[in-house]
Design a protein around this motif. Sequence first.
Motif, PDB file in Angstrom:
ATOM      1  N   ASP A  70     -10.285 -14.383   8.453  1.00  0.00           N
ATOM      2  CA  ASP A  70      -9.468 -13.404   7.730  1.00  0.00           C
ATOM      3  C   ASP A  70      -9.903 -13.386   6.273  1.00  0.00           C
ATOM      4  O   ASP A  70      -9.911 -14.428   5.617  1.00  0.00           O
ATOM      5  CB  ASP A  70      -7.978 -13.771   7.826  1.00  0.00           C
ATOM      6  N   TRP A  71     -10.274 -12.221   5.759  1.00  0.00           N
ATOM      7  CA  TRP A  71     -10.790 -12.145   4.393  1.00  0.00           C
ATOM      8  C   TRP A  71      -9.758 -12.579   3.369  1.00  0.00           C
ATOM      9  O   TRP A  71     -10.097 -13.113   2.306  1.00  0.00           O
ATOM     10  CB  TRP A  71     -11.292 -10.736   4.093  1.00  0.00           C
TER      11      TRP A  71
ATOM     12  N   VAL B  63     -10.358 -15.340   0.397  1.00  0.00           N
ATOM     13  CA  VAL B  63     -10.092 -15.091  -1.025  1.00  0.00           C
ATOM     14  C   VAL B  63      -9.126 -16.138  -1.566  1.00  0.00           C
ATOM     15  O   VAL B  63      -9.307 -16.656  -2.685  1.00  0.00           O
ATOM     16  CB  VAL B  63      -9.521 -13.671  -1.235  1.00  0.00           C
ATOM     17  N   ALA B  64      -8.112 -16.475  -0.791  1.00  0.00           N
ATOM     18  CA  ALA B  64      -7.106 -17.444  -1.232  1.00  0.00           C
ATOM     19  C   ALA B  64      -7.727 -18.814  -1.486  1.00  0.00           C
ATOM     20  O   ALA B  64      -7.485 -19.437  -2.526  1.00  0.00           O
ATOM     21  CB  ALA B  64      -5.994 -17.557  -0.188  1.00  0.00           C
ATOM     22  N   ILE B  65      -8.544 -19.295  -0.537  1.00  0.00           N
ATOM     23  CA  ILE B  65      -9.117 -20.630  -0.718  1.00  0.00           C
ATOM     24  C   ILE B  65     -10.181 -20.616  -1.816  1.00  0.00           C
ATOM     25  O   ILE B  65     -10.373 -21.634  -2.504  1.00  0.00           O
ATOM     26  CB  ILE B  65      -9.702 -21.193   0.591  1.00  0.00           C
ATOM     27  N   LEU B  66     -10.850 -19.485  -2.007  1.00  0.00           N
ATOM     28  CA  LEU B  66     -11.820 -19.384  -3.098  1.00  0.00           C
ATOM     29  C   LEU B  66     -11.118 -19.479  -4.442  1.00  0.00           C
ATOM     30  O   LEU B  66     -11.581 -20.181  -5.351  1.00  0.00           O
ATOM     31  CB  LEU B  66     -12.586 -18.061  -2.995  1.00  0.00           C
ATOM     32  N   VAL B  67      -9.996 -18.791  -4.570  1.00  0.00           N
ATOM     33  CA  VAL B  67      -9.204 -18.856  -5.805  1.00  0.00           C
ATOM     34  C   VAL B  67      -8.712 -20.281  -6.044  1.00  0.00           C
ATOM     35  O   VAL B  67      -8.789 -20.801  -7.171  1.00  0.00           O
ATOM     36  CB  VAL B  67      -8.010 -17.880  -5.746  1.00  0.00           C
TER      37      VAL B  67
ATOM     38  N   ILE C 210       0.117 -16.523   7.175  1.00  0.00           N
ATOM     39  CA  ILE C 210      -0.248 -15.210   7.715  1.00  0.00           C
ATOM     40  C   ILE C 210       0.228 -15.081   9.156  1.00  0.00           C
ATOM     41  O   ILE C 210       0.792 -14.058   9.551  1.00  0.00           O
ATOM     42  CB  ILE C 210      -1.775 -14.996   7.639  1.00  0.00           C
ATOM     43  N   TYR C 211       0.012 -16.130   9.934  1.00  0.00           N
ATOM     44  CA  TYR C 211       0.386 -16.092  11.352  1.00  0.00           C
ATOM     45  C   TYR C 211       1.896 -15.959  11.519  1.00  0.00           C
ATOM     46  O   TYR C 211       2.381 -15.229  12.393  1.00  0.00           O
ATOM     47  CB  TYR C 211      -0.102 -17.356  12.055  1.00  0.00           C
ATOM     48  N   THR C 212       2.649 -16.643  10.649  1.00  0.00           N
ATOM     49  CA  THR C 212       4.112 -16.637  10.750  1.00  0.00           C
ATOM     50  C   THR C 212       4.709 -15.312  10.303  1.00  0.00           C
ATOM     51  O   THR C 212       5.660 -14.807  10.906  1.00  0.00           O
ATOM     52  CB  THR C 212       4.709 -17.776   9.902  1.00  0.00           C
TER      53      THR C 212
ATOM     54  N   LEU D  80      -2.522 -10.147  12.548  1.00  0.00           N
ATOM     55  CA  LEU D  80      -3.650 -10.287  11.637  1.00  0.00           C
ATOM     56  C   LEU D  80      -4.463 -11.542  11.949  1.00  0.00           C
ATOM     57  O   LEU D  80      -5.679 -11.564  11.785  1.00  0.00           O
ATOM     58  CB  LEU D  80      -3.148 -10.339  10.192  1.00  0.00           C
ATOM     59  N   VAL D  81      -3.780 -12.589  12.373  1.00  0.00           N
ATOM     60  CA  VAL D  81      -4.430 -13.838  12.757  1.00  0.00           C
ATOM     61  C   VAL D  81      -3.910 -14.257  14.120  1.00  0.00           C
ATOM     62  O   VAL D  81      -2.698 -14.370  14.325  1.00  0.00           O
ATOM     63  CB  VAL D  81      -4.147 -14.963  11.728  1.00  0.00           C
ATOM     64  N   THR D  82      -4.805 -14.474  15.056  1.00  0.00           N
ATOM     65  CA  THR D  82      -4.381 -14.886  16.392  1.00  0.00           C
ATOM     66  C   THR D  82      -4.116 -16.392  16.423  1.00  0.00           C
ATOM     67  O   THR D  82      -4.515 -17.130  15.509  1.00  0.00           O
ATOM     68  CB  THR D  82      -5.458 -14.554  17.437  1.00  0.00           C
TER      69      THR D  82
END
Length: 209
Positions: free
Chosen positions: A119-120, A124-128, A158-160, A167-169
């Motif tokens: 998931d993009w 982005v979140a972990i990069l930040v 995201i899953y919750t 969006l995320v399986t």
Amino acid sequence: MEVLLPIVSFVLGYLIGSINVSVIVSKVAYKSDVRKYGSGNAGATNMARVFGLLAGMIVLIGDFGKCILSMWLASLIGGENCSLAAGLGCLIGHAFPLYFKFKGGKGVTVGAALALMLDWRAFVAILVVFVIMFLITRTVSVSSIVAAASLIIVLVGIYTLQGSLKLVTLYELIAGTLAAIFVIALHHENIKRILNGTEKKFTYKKRDR
């Protein structure tokens, strides 16, 4: 036959992941083995420390690309589950490369590529998180560990909260969590040094030749 496709994909990912870019570049371009210097790690960070930023960037791009390639090829074989299996296989291959006596890197770049494929937004979140932690600590290992842990939190969030959008399986959540835990586990020696206050901050220079 379909049951075997994820296994085939995992093996494919492992074999591609075992192509350790830092070892190849250091041997071809510098007639040496990056694992003999610095932290002894076959990854982009140690490559930059030992041979300079350009060498580190080449390795980073190569490691990132091999995970994308693995997952893309596997998706052609059998779809999402095969892609996830290949991503995990690539991560393990990078850490324990078949072609280089099972001594590789710590999977940070490969793990980041896997996160992008999941998931993009997670990427982005972990990069930040990584950038912020690095600016605060100037320590790659701390930044990597915190970023890996944040991947689990972001994917769970995201899953919750995704509702019916999917969006995320569940399989992506599991794969991302396993990858993050694996990357953190590979940093066990760094964690010991962090707790002891002996972990070195990031510096880079070209080794005298």
